[in-house]
Structures are given as structure tokens and as C-alpha cells.
Write an enzyme that holds these catalytic residues in place. Structure first.
Site, short mmCIF file in Angstrom:
data_model
loop_
_atom_site.label_atom_id
_atom_site.label_comp_id
_atom_site.label_asym_id
_atom_site.label_seq_id
_atom_site.Cartn_x
_atom_site.Cartn_y
_atom_site.Cartn_z
N GLY A 115 5.90 2.35 1.57
CA GLY A 115 6.23 3.22 0.45
C GLY A 115 6.20 2.84 -1.06
N GLY A 120 0.71 -1.42 0.19
CA GLY A 120 -0.07 0.06 -0.12
C GLY A 120 1.06 1.40 -0.66
N LYS A 121 0.16 2.18 -0.49
CA LYS A 121 0.72 3.59 -0.32
C LYS A 121 1.63 3.44 0.96
CE LYS A 121 -2.39 6.08 -2.66
NZ LYS A 121 -3.24 7.58 -2.68
N ARG A 122 1.03 3.26 2.06
CA ARG A 122 2.21 3.54 3.17
C ARG A 122 3.83 2.27 3.36
NH1 ARG A 122 -1.83 2.71 7.39
NH2 ARG A 122 -3.66 3.50 7.18
#
Ligand code: GLU
Length: 479
Positions: free
Chosen positions: A252, A248-250
Site C-alpha cells: 500500500g 513495497g508497492k504491494r
């Protein structure tokens, strides 16, 4: 499927940038189209006005261009089935929607949001799931395009289908009545993509695994429309490096644009993503586009999630950087020089680049391995103090060795890389030390960086005057 009829598509929704995880949904269809002399189509699925992001289409197209995924039909190039923006295809959806109404397989939804909510609450109170099919209106109003159009789903309870990646699949479920066209006249994804894939003669619908649960809906709809569906292929998720969750975006997961700004080459990005969960059955990792076109096949896409390993991307990028001609690399690093390097004389820049080429993992590493060629670095003896090997020497010895290096280099008339290498070897003998000690010391004294290109070649490029002057400055600063 005959070779001629391979028509694949990438159908992004302009709701943001292209996350690296989505790019395979463009790469694989592109490869198949090229492999079979077919067409690759880009269709913009912009029917969700609430999630629409200004500029996202341009960003997506720009990413495709950067990766070299040129399309045969779609935005900017047009094609026989234009328009390729769903928001401009209302009339087509209306016609197909009407066909279903005429067959008695779709109805204008007569309910207000409040009424639907009331059904939901009532179902909850009776502890049974809320389904639309229990509320089908007996005499639905005529559909005039301003009401939502709902599918009258069949009573089928078992679906079976073949997925080109996942194999034989089945689901036991009864599809509920779902919306085909919203009251704003735009289709839902479920309906829109089916109509467009049909109208555009798409042979393969290649998309992410998140769509697999909806395939029964699509099958029910294809059947109601009397249409054959394209080959389905759902691509497994891309997982975090630890393999435990979807990337996911979190974690990285960057946009392709960010990797581009970080100095990843499009060839490396393409190679990396194409081989993320696909291989040709050998251990080969570096593939050119032409090789991928020749070798790619959906049935070798692995079914389990592929781990996103950024280290592998960096390694590949380094390999690709080294495979470029100096002239080509020179063009590509145009915007990556550091403050001092960017205004330097191009011939000198090229000399430096030839040396740095071996050391770059990304183009963004260029300043770190090259700035010392363009400006005087500031001595920082703590780097030497912190170096495990060099810390074995006393400061006095370190300075003494640098003085010896200075003297030996100062007597050298032929300042070519070979002659310098000879001199450096003699230096090692003179101080009776290994390269990790002797050469590292000189490296720090000349560059004050952790990573620098070949020492003899760096010295040759710096030239005799600069080399001797830097050694002197280093010695003075260390005393
Ligand atoms: N518009 C969908 C998305 O952006 C595309 C799915 C598909 O390829 O059919 O996820």
C-alpha cells in the site's frame, strides 16, 4: 565543511512516480542546504533509456514543488553547472572517461555479448565465479566512444569509509571491472553520479541504503580519478508497519501524488517523512519546516529501518488541518467538497468548514462530515439499530425521545449555539439519559452519518426550520 559550501542534491531517475520511501532522499538534503545557507540541486539521472517513463520527470518535479522543496539549480531553473539532465551531459562523461583511459585505468570493452556469455559459461563449468578482471584485453582497441568503457579496477581488497548516518563502515572485497560508459555514450549510475557530484561540487551524497553495497566501487573510482568524495549518507529503508520487510508497492505504499489526492497536506507529509526515523532527541512530533531546518542533523537519523505508520500520518494531518486559518483551509478544500457542497454558497460553506475543521483527518473526509448540511439525508434507522448504546432503547422510546427533542427545540427562540446547548442539556434531563444516548440519537436523526461535528453548532448552522423538519422526517421513517 564550511557552511557556505553545503551543496546537496536529489538525483532521481525518471522511471516512475516518487514512492514515499524515496522522498526522504530529497527532504534531508534540502534541509541541510537550507540550514547552512547552501544550495539544493536537482539532477535528473535519465541514462537508463529502457526504464525511462514518459512524464515521470514532470511528476517528480511537481511532487517536489508541492512539498515546498524548491531547488536552487536544476531543471527549469538552470544553474552554473547546467545541463542538469544526465542524458545531456555525454561530453562531460566522455572527457572524464578519456582521463581514465589515458591513465591506463579504463579500457574499451572489446567483447561481444556472446563472447562474454562464453566466459561466463566457462567459469561456471570450472565452478569459479566469473570476473571481468580475468579477461582484461592485453591490447584493448582505442576507445572511440562507440564501445563500452570498462573500469580497470584496483587490486585493493579492503575498503573503509565513514557514513554520516551509518558510522564507520568497511568491506572486504575486490571490486571487479565494471562499465563506466555504455556503448550508447551514456554513463552507468556508478560513473555518472560521481562525475556529476564532482562537477557540481556536491558536498553530501545522501541516498537510500540500497547504494551502500556499491560504495567500494565508488571509492575505487574516486581514487582512480584522483578525486575526493563527498560526505556519504545512506538512509535506512522504510519498513512495513509490522517492521518485517521493506515497504513495497504491494504494502500500500502510495505515491506522494496519491496521498495528495487523498487530502494529505504537504506540511503533514513533509513533517511525517522528515520524522520517519529521525527525531530531535525530544518527544516532539509536530515540526514546522523552519523548526526542521534549525534542528535537523544526519547523525540523529536512526540506523535501523523506520516503520511506515499511516495512522501516524493521518494523525499528523489532522493536527496540521487544525492549525490552519479558516481562510487557508477554505482555499485548500476547494476540490474536496461533495456533490451538494461544491455548489453551495461560499459563506455557508465557510460556516460548515469552520465546524468540520476539528473532525477532518484528511481533506477527503470533508463530504462525509459535511454533505448533510447541503442536502437532505435519507433516514436509515439501521444505523440506530446497529449502535450499541442506542440499541438498549426500544424503538418506541427512541421515537418518543426524538419527539421530546423536537418539541423542546421548537419552543426555542434564540437559535444560537449556546442557547441550543442549554436546550440540549435540558433535553437530557427530561429524558434522564446520558449524552451517548440522547445526543447520538439526535445526531443520527439530523445527519444520518457516523461522524458529525459538534451537535449544538451543527443545529445552529442547519437552522430551526431544517432541524425541526429533519426530526419530523426521522420520526416518521422510524414508525
Ligand atoms: N538516480 C538514483 C536513484 O534514482 C539516485 C541515487 C543517488 O541519489 O545518488 O535511485
Amino acid at each position: 565543511m564550511t557552511a557556505k559550501s553545503t551543496r546537496t542534491r536529489f538525483a532521481p531517475s525518471p522511471t516512475g512516480y516518487i514512492h514515499v520511501g524515496n522522498v526522504r532522499s530529497a527532504i534531508y538534503p534540502w534541509l541541510l542546504a537550507r540550514q547552512n545557507g547552501g544550495q539544493f540541486i536537482v539532477r535528473i539521472e535519465d541514462t537508463d533509456r529502457e526504464r525511462f517513463v514518459e512524464g515521470a520527470t514532470e511528476l517528480i518535479l511537481d511532487t517536489l514543488k508541492w512539498l515546498g522543496l524548491e531547488w536552487d539549480e536544476g531543471p527549469e531553473v538552470g544553474g552554473p553547472y547546467a545541463p542538469y539532465f544526465q542524458s545531456e551531459r555525454r561530453e562531460t562523461y566522455r572527457v572524464w572517461g578519456q582521463k581514465l583511459v589515458d591513465k591506463g585505468l579504463a579500457y574499451a570493452d572489446p567483447y561481444t555479448t556472446a563472447e562474454i556469455e562464453a566466459f561466463r559459461v566457462a567459469a561456471q563449468a570450472q565452478k569459479r565465479p566469473f570476473v571481468y578482471r580475468h579477461h582484461r584485453p592485453e591490447n584493448p582497441p582505442a576507445w572511440d566512444g562507440t564501445q563500452a568503457l570498462r573500469f580497470k579496477a584496483p587490486d585493493t581488497t579492503h575498503y573503509e569509509w565513514e557514513d554520516a548516518v551509518m558510522g564507520k563502515l568497511s568491506a572486504n572485497e575486490m571490486v571487479d571491472d565494471f562499465i563506466l560508459i555504455k556503448s550508447d555514450g551514456l554513463p552507468t549510475y556508478n560513473f555518472g553520479h560521481i562525475i556529476d557530484d564532482t562537477e557540481m561540487h556536491i558536498s553530501h551524497a545522501i541516498r537510500g541504503l540500497e547504494y551502500i553495497a556499491s560504495i567500494p566501487k565508488y571509492l575505487a573510482l574516486y581514487d582512480a580519478l584522483g578525486l575526493k568524495h563527498p560526505i556519504f549518507a545512506c538512509l535506512p529503508h522504510i519498513m512495513r508497519p509490522d517492521g518485517r520487510k521493506k515497504l513495497g508497492k504491494r504494502d500500500g505504499a502510495k505515491s506522494v501524488t496519491e496521498y495528495r489526492q487523498d487530502g494529505i497536506l504537504p506540511e503533514a507529509m513533509f513533517n511525517f517523512l522528515a520524522t520517519l526515523g529521525w527525531n530531535d532527541g525530544t518527544t516532539q512530533e509536530i515540526f514546522t519546516k523552519d523548526e526542521l531546518i534549525a534542528k535537523f542533523s544526519l547523525d540523529r537519523v536512526q540506523r535501523s529501518g523506520a516503520r511506515f505508520d499511516e495512522k501516524r500520518l493521518l494523525w499528523m494531518n489532522g493536527q496540521w488541518i487544525r492549525s490552519l486559518s479558516l481562510d487557508d483551509l477554505f482555499e485548500r478544500v476547494r476540490d474536496f467538497w461533495g456533490e451538494a457542497g461544491k455548489t453551495a454558497n461560499p459563506a455557508y460553506q465557510k460556516q460548515v468548514l469552520a465546524l468540520a475543521q476539528d473532525r477532518l483527518k484528511t481533506l477527503k473526509d470533508l463530504p462525509a462530515v459535511s454533505e448533510f448540511f447541503f442536502c437532505e439525508p435519507t433516514p436509515d434507522w439501521s444505523m440506530i439499530d446497529d449502535n450499541k448504546q442506542l440499541a438498549k432503547l426500544s424503538r418506541q422510546q427512541q421515537i418518543e425521545f426524538l419527539e421530546i427533542a423536537h418539541d423542546m427545540l421548537s419552543t426555542l427562540n434564540d437559535f444560537s449555539a449556546d442557547s441550543i446547548q442549554n436546550c440540549l442539556n435540558n433535553f437530557l434531563q427530561a429524558i434522564e439519559q446520558k449524552p451517548v444516548i440522547g445526543f447520538s440519537l439526535i445526531r443520527f436523526a439530523l445527519t444520518w452519518t457516523q461522524f458529525s461535528p459538534d451537535l449544538n453548532k451543527s443545529i445552529a448552522i442547519l437552522g430551526k426550520d431544517k432541524t425541526l423538519a429533519r426530526l419530523k422526517t426521522a420520526i416518521e421513517a422510524g414508525k
